[in-house]
Design an enzyme around this catalytic site. Sequence first.
Site, mmCIF file in Angstrom:
data_model
loop_
_atom_site.group_PDB
_atom_site.id
_atom_site.type_symbol
_atom_site.label_atom_id
_atom_site.label_comp_id
_atom_site.label_asym_id
_atom_site.label_seq_id
_atom_site.Cartn_x
_atom_site.Cartn_y
_atom_site.Cartn_z
ATOM 1 N N THR A 280 0.866 -1.188 0.000
ATOM 2 C CA THR A 280 0.000 0.000 0.000
ATOM 3 C C THR A 280 0.895 1.229 0.000
ATOM 4 O O THR A 280 2.071 1.136 0.323
ATOM 5 C CB THR A 280 -0.848 0.093 1.285
ATOM 6 O OG1 THR A 280 0.011 0.419 2.401
ATOM 7 C CG2 THR A 280 -1.583 -1.202 1.566
ATOM 8 N N ASP A 281 0.342 2.368 -0.330
ATOM 9 C CA ASP A 281 1.070 3.601 -0.041
ATOM 10 C C ASP A 281 0.909 3.858 1.465
ATOM 11 O O ASP A 281 0.147 3.173 2.164
ATOM 12 C CB ASP A 281 0.556 4.782 -0.885
ATOM 13 C CG ASP A 281 1.614 5.901 -0.968
ATOM 14 O OD1 ASP A 281 2.555 5.906 -0.141
ATOM 15 O OD2 ASP A 281 1.493 6.771 -1.843
ATOM 16 N N TRP A 282 1.625 4.842 1.941
ATOM 17 C CA TRP A 282 1.655 5.153 3.385
ATOM 18 C C TRP A 282 0.228 5.331 3.929
ATOM 19 O O TRP A 282 -0.449 6.295 3.592
ATOM 20 C CB TRP A 282 2.465 6.431 3.577
ATOM 21 C CG TRP A 282 2.696 6.854 4.990
ATOM 22 C CD1 TRP A 282 1.778 7.408 5.838
ATOM 23 C CD2 TRP A 282 3.912 6.749 5.717
ATOM 24 N NE1 TRP A 282 2.351 7.668 7.038
ATOM 25 C CE2 TRP A 282 3.665 7.278 7.001
ATOM 26 C CE3 TRP A 282 5.198 6.267 5.431
ATOM 27 C CZ2 TRP A 282 4.660 7.335 7.984
ATOM 28 C CZ3 TRP A 282 6.178 6.339 6.411
ATOM 29 C CH2 TRP A 282 5.899 6.859 7.666
ATOM 30 N N ASN A 283 -0.200 4.370 4.721
ATOM 31 C CA ASN A 283 -1.534 4.418 5.343
ATOM 32 C C ASN A 283 -2.675 4.488 4.329
ATOM 33 O O ASN A 283 -3.779 4.926 4.657
ATOM 34 C CB ASN A 283 -1.617 5.605 6.326
ATOM 35 C CG ASN A 283 -2.887 5.566 7.164
ATOM 36 O OD1 ASN A 283 -3.388 4.488 7.487
ATOM 37 N ND2 ASN A 283 -3.445 6.719 7.490
#
Length: 746
Positions: A280-283
């Site tokens: 995933t991207d950050w969060n």
Amino acid sequence: MKCTKIFILALLVVASCVREEATSVGTTPEVEARVDGLLKQMTLAEKIGQMNQVSVGGDVANYADAVVKGRIGSILNEADPAKINAFQRLAVEESRLGIPLLVGRDVIHGFHTVFPIPLGLAATFDPALVEEGARVAAVEASAQGIRWTFSPMLDIARDPRWGRIAEGSGEDTYLDCRMAEAMVRGYQGAVLDSTSMAACVKHFAGYGAAEGGRDYNSTFITERQLRNDYLPPFEAAIRAGALTLMTSFNDNDGVPSTGNDFLVRQVLRDEWGFDGLVVTDWNSMGEMVPHGFAADNKDAAEKAVGVSVDMDMMTFGYLSHLEELVRSGAVKESLIDDAVRRILRVKVMLGLFEHPYVDVEAAAAVQYAPEHLAAACRTAEESAILLKNDGVLPLKDGARILVTGPMADAPYEQLGTWCFDGDRTHTVTPLKALQERFPGKVSYVQGLRYTRQKRDRFDDVVSAARRADVVVAFLGEESILSGEAHSLADLNLKGSQSSLLAALHATGKSVVAVVMAGRPLTIEQDLPHCGALLYAFHPGTMGGPALSRLLTGEVNPSGKTPVTFLRTVGQVPLYYNHHMTGRPYKNETLLDDMDLEPGQTSLGNTSYYLDYGAYPLFPFGYGLSYTRFAYSGISLDREVYTPSDTLSVSFTLTNTGEREGTEVAQVYVRDLVGSVTRPVKELKAFRRVSLQPGESQLLTVQIPVSDLAFYGLDMVKKVEPGEFRLWVAGDSASGDPLSFEVRAAR
Ligand code: BGC
């Protein structure tokens, strides 16, 4: 009985062929056996631990327990090789199964040796050089234990307000594909070894089309646009062997990427057969909650794992909820096994089990190696675009030069966005380079301390300009003005930079402007105030020597615009390969030429702005040189092709000027009639060609007709027979077209 056996055998052969075919990362039976062997020994908690990625920021002690317990599979934001070794020692020597960590970092345009920002890399139109730069980054970063980079960013960006336009290859799908392949090859190397960094293609998908250019905003890209324009670079990178991919923050047509079954499961896994790791991207898993697409992190985790997202960057949704989701039967354990298999596969393929540690002293020795700096310099040279030159450039020997402007001696700013590791003390600024090149001839008055500074009077700079023969003003954007979360609504030069340039011009001296920026700025009002303008983007560590060599003519500029340069921000989006409208612009009346009380339909009724017309300041693919090039004898090998043919276009390129130079010859094609409307033209090939003065070269470019395929009305990718036009030119707005036809094969 025999028949059944043969049948089963045949089925097995077919099945193994299918599996082979579906392997995008090039795994082997040995790798798979090792992965399966590990998987069998793992508890559910250990499996979920592998799916968890944590930003550790230098704090070994704080995360030691989690690493030892196998609750972390990957770390990011740690670049100190001694600390990376310490983390690996905990994982390898103290965790139950000894699985090494995958250490990731945003190594976006170089590690210590900083190369031009990716938009500048694209301006080189030189995939081989870009590959070399990515290799340098991999050699430097892997020596410190970083074996995974969150690059290349492949988001097509047609809105320069979006700060992250700096991080990609610009507006064109074909150019982006070539850059994607080059970077993947460079990071990962020809064969995976201890200098390989796994590439992570991002952000999947459509992130660059954020509404209004506001970062993190929604996108509304149709499936056809996605498939024709936005997805091909990802597919090209995966075909080139990219080991990993990152989902994006945006929701497209209401569905956030991290929970997007169509994108991740259907297109990426099923259609493209991607068996690498998806992070995933950050969060971005957790952000599905504020998006209003998931009720809470548990729901978000279920959605993400359901579409086959393997690793969670910083939501801790998998760590907190997957075990319970599996136990309750909401998530099948086989989904977890698949994800962990893909994570372990990358770790095994990178050789992390054999070489988890790095040699800290040896690591220091490769940083800023002379050959790395030389590659960065060459890249910066090729990435600069000459947008105007009325003869001021190259600088004449013996001239007294005034250097001015906020970017002339800004060692941090010229590195650009995303350079955690580039050390400004290694940066060579243009001021330093020019002073070395012209001892005693260069004076320096800063004019403005930083690009946003506002100032009314420029007496000191102006009087210094009067004493000089030529003024070189280094303008642009500080690095913080572009990149993630740094969108702008106004793209003019910030602060008083335009006034500074105007004041310099008013002295009557020759003025050269050099712009270092993260995006194509709207510089139309500045052009009359300089005799020459060199657009350098943020050129990196060696920007100074590169620009000095360009300004003096030791190197001839050869960069081309990887994105359309706009006259004003109100033209956004304006890109060269827009679709054919029913009312193409035909040089209709503009505001200043309008009669009083004109009739409603007197203006032509075509697609343009009354105040700014239809054209940009500089088209895609544009860039001048200190010499001139002429195209002649452009011809096709045939008039009619079938979809399985390869088209061959020949032309003679001549250097008609007085200096050696390099041209980027570009081939564009228009498909006249389709089952759906088609772009006015699309780049299909380019070649960088260096020629001595007066030299001619006969060039032949081959384009498989299958490259003209697209997703039409039936959403099946194919070449639609019919009439086409083809241009060979030095930019997307020049040249006269040839015609050819594609007929269905009999
Ligand atoms: C960015 C990614 C980056 C990640 C890790 C995010 O905010 O969107 O491009 O790789 O952070 O630093």
